[in-house]
Design a protein around this motif. Structure first.
Motif, mmCIF file in Angstrom:
data_model
loop_
_atom_site.group_PDB
_atom_site.id
_atom_site.type_symbol
_atom_site.label_atom_id
_atom_site.label_comp_id
_atom_site.label_asym_id
_atom_site.label_seq_id
_atom_site.Cartn_x
_atom_site.Cartn_y
_atom_site.Cartn_z
ATOM 1 N N ALA A 301 0.826 -1.209 0.000
ATOM 2 C CA ALA A 301 0.000 0.000 0.000
ATOM 3 C C ALA A 301 0.860 1.259 0.000
ATOM 4 O O ALA A 301 0.555 2.238 -0.693
ATOM 5 N N TRP A 302 1.951 1.233 0.758
ATOM 6 C CA TRP A 302 2.845 2.409 0.788
ATOM 7 C C TRP A 302 3.565 2.596 -0.541
ATOM 8 O O TRP A 302 3.658 3.715 -1.055
ATOM 9 N N ILE A 303 4.068 1.485 -1.105
ATOM 10 C CA ILE A 303 4.827 1.590 -2.349
ATOM 11 C C ILE A 303 3.949 2.120 -3.478
ATOM 12 O O ILE A 303 4.403 2.912 -4.319
ATOM 13 N N GLN A 304 2.694 1.723 -3.504
ATOM 14 C CA GLN A 304 1.805 2.178 -4.575
ATOM 15 C C GLN A 304 1.551 3.676 -4.527
ATOM 16 O O GLN A 304 1.185 4.280 -5.537
ATOM 17 N N THR A 305 1.760 4.282 -3.372
ATOM 18 C CA THR A 305 1.624 5.738 -3.293
ATOM 19 C C THR A 305 2.851 6.451 -3.850
ATOM 20 O O THR A 305 2.799 7.650 -4.133
ATOM 21 N N VAL A 306 3.967 5.714 -3.993
ATOM 22 C CA VAL A 306 5.212 6.306 -4.479
ATOM 23 C C VAL A 306 5.489 5.905 -5.928
ATOM 24 O O VAL A 306 5.854 6.736 -6.761
ATOM 25 N N ALA A 307 5.351 4.605 -6.233
ATOM 26 C CA ALA A 307 5.660 4.079 -7.574
ATOM 27 C C ALA A 307 4.364 3.861 -8.332
ATOM 28 O O ALA A 307 3.492 3.113 -7.879
ATOM 29 N N THR A 308 4.251 4.488 -9.481
ATOM 30 C CA THR A 308 3.018 4.414 -10.255
ATOM 31 C C THR A 308 3.086 3.430 -11.419
ATOM 32 O O THR A 308 2.061 3.134 -12.031
ATOM 33 N N ASP A 309 4.289 2.925 -11.740
ATOM 34 C CA ASP A 309 4.442 1.995 -12.857
ATOM 35 C C ASP A 309 5.606 1.053 -12.552
ATOM 36 O O ASP A 309 6.360 1.279 -11.601
ATOM 37 N N PRO A 310 5.764 -0.028 -13.358
ATOM 38 C CA PRO A 310 6.829 -1.005 -13.060
ATOM 39 C C PRO A 310 8.230 -0.401 -13.032
ATOM 40 O O PRO A 310 9.053 -0.797 -12.193
ATOM 41 N N ILE A 311 8.528 0.547 -13.934
ATOM 42 C CA ILE A 311 9.886 1.099 -13.970
ATOM 43 C C ILE A 311 10.179 1.901 -12.707
ATOM 44 O O ILE A 311 11.246 1.741 -12.091
#
Length: 421
Positions: A301-311
């Motif tokens: 959940a935290w990472i999805q707020t920072v990284a929006t795509d695979p790269i």
């Protein structure tokens, strides 16, 4: 919170990482107050270390020990000298090429650096190279050990990720060659600015003799990698045949390996294998605890707020793992991070597990070369007498080249999956 605090406190007081993982898991179970979980604790440990693929680890370690004891390394160095020794800075190229051959047999960065530092650094210094450069080059050449198959870290990752060990080993071949090629180019560029010595060309009969003596040693990686790629054997079976080939070559062809030395070699390999397998067992319990506590979901959940795509996710993972790898050794860091990050990578961002494994391992291996832990820096320092801080400064160009290759591997999965797929 208590689980994390216990883990980091145990690390600070110097407890082995496996003990830290076990204690932290016990504290979590105690905090949960579920006595049924305590009954499952030993079962989880046993099941984690009972994976068939893990048998390959002691066999790969055994291959490396037999090779060291049997004088195979020296023949590989002489064969590399026959190919590239006459170029400007020839011994620097020999160091890298020989390490590439050795990496295809040993699969361990620290063992490779320890062996090659004793072999290459004194010879390079005698030929006019600075000792700190010779030692630093040997350190970064050792990065190929856990990447070019066979690789102990890839075996551990495969077990944690529950994917094919053979395909994971093959995934490291192209990235390993990319790193080796980039280091060769870097040595050539540095040679434009530094007066590297020029070796006298070897006469053709001497070159032919070195190649003749060294070629049989290449049967070991050929047996291991060839049997896996050809589908004739799984990694465990290939490692067993490779160990037999190493024994026969060291005993019958090279002649330096004595049968009387085998009990000592087997005991040494067993001791190192036991450490790794205990780490895997402890990691199994710790991963089980993390899953029960829904830690991967919270991190996702935290990472999805920072990284929006695979790269962007892969670049974020690189930054996180690079920081972790500077303070925790490769295998323990692998065991701690993969159960959390891999489900996020595959389920949320659709990243191939083989691609993710290559990036994770290369990143953590880079931590072997980076302070404050920098295991390989300290190994080379102990052998050569050069301060670890000086080794790091000397090897900064190799550090930046490795980071560049790591970014390429993160953005373009083709290089990691072309053989496994």
């Amino acid at each position: 919170m208590w689980t994390g605090a216990t883990f980091f406190f145990a690390m600070l007081v110097g407890a082995p990482i496996g003990i830290c993982l076990c204690i932290a898991a016990i504290i979590f179970l105690y905090a949960e107050g579920n006595t049924l979980l305590f009954a499952s604790y030993p079962t989880q440990m046993f099941d984690s270390a009972g994976n068939y693929g893990l048998i390959a680890i002691p066999l790969f370690i055994l291959i490396g020990d037999i090779m060291n004891e049997g004088g195979i390394t020296g023949r590989i160095v002489r064969m590399a000298l026959a190919f590239v020794g006459s170029l400007r800075g020839g011994l620097a190229y020999v160091n890298l090429v020989a390490n590439m051959f050795v990496a295809s047999i040993m699969g361990s960065a620290s063992s490779q650096v320890a062996v090659m530092s004793r072999v290459m650094v004194p010879e390079m210094e005698r030929q006019g190279y600075r000792r700190d450069f010779a030692a630093g080059l040997t350190v970064y050449s050792g990065i190929l050990g856990p990447i070019i198959p066979p690789s102990i870290m890839f075996v551990v990752y495969s077990v944690l990720a529950q994917i094919s060990v053979g395909d994971m080993l093959l995934s490291g071949l192209v990235p390993g060659l990319m790193l080796a090629g980039s280091f060769l180019v870097l040595i050539a560029i540095l040679g434009l600015f530094y007066p590297y010595p020029v070796n006298e060309p070897q006469p053709f009969p001497a070159r032919l003799r070195a190649v003749r003596d060294g070629l049989p040693t290449l049967l070991i990686p050929f047996v291991i990698v060839g049997s896996i790629m050809g589908g004739f054997a799984n990694p465990t079976e290939a490692a067993a045949v490779g160990a037999l080939a190493a024994f026969l070559i060291g005993w019958l062809w090279v002649g330096d390996l004595k049968v009387s030395a085998m009990p000592r070699i087997l005991m040494r390999a067993a001791g190192y294998s036991a450490i790794i397998l205990f780490l895997v067992a402890a990691a199994g319990v710790f991963s089980w605890v993390l899953t029960y506590g829904r830690v991967p979901q919270q991190v996702a959940a935290w990472i999805q707020t920072v990284a929006t795509d695979p790269i962007s996710f892969m670049l974020l993972v690189n930054l996180i793992l690079l920081l972790i790898g500077t303070v925790i050794d490769g295998a323990p860091a692998l065991i701690m991070t993969v159960p959390i990050l891999l489900p996020i990578a595959t389920e949320i961002y659709g990243i191939d597990p083989f691609h993710f494994g290559v990036v994770v391992v290369v990143n953590l291996v880079l931590g072997f070369m980076t302070p404050p832990v920098g295991l390989c820096l300290y190994v080379a320092s102990a052998v050569t007498g050069v301060k670890p801080s000086r080794l790091f400064i000397v090897t900064l160009p190799f550090f930046f080249v490795t980071v560049a290759i790591l970014v390429i591997l993160s953005v373009f999965p083709f290089f990691s999956t072309v053989l496994s797929r």
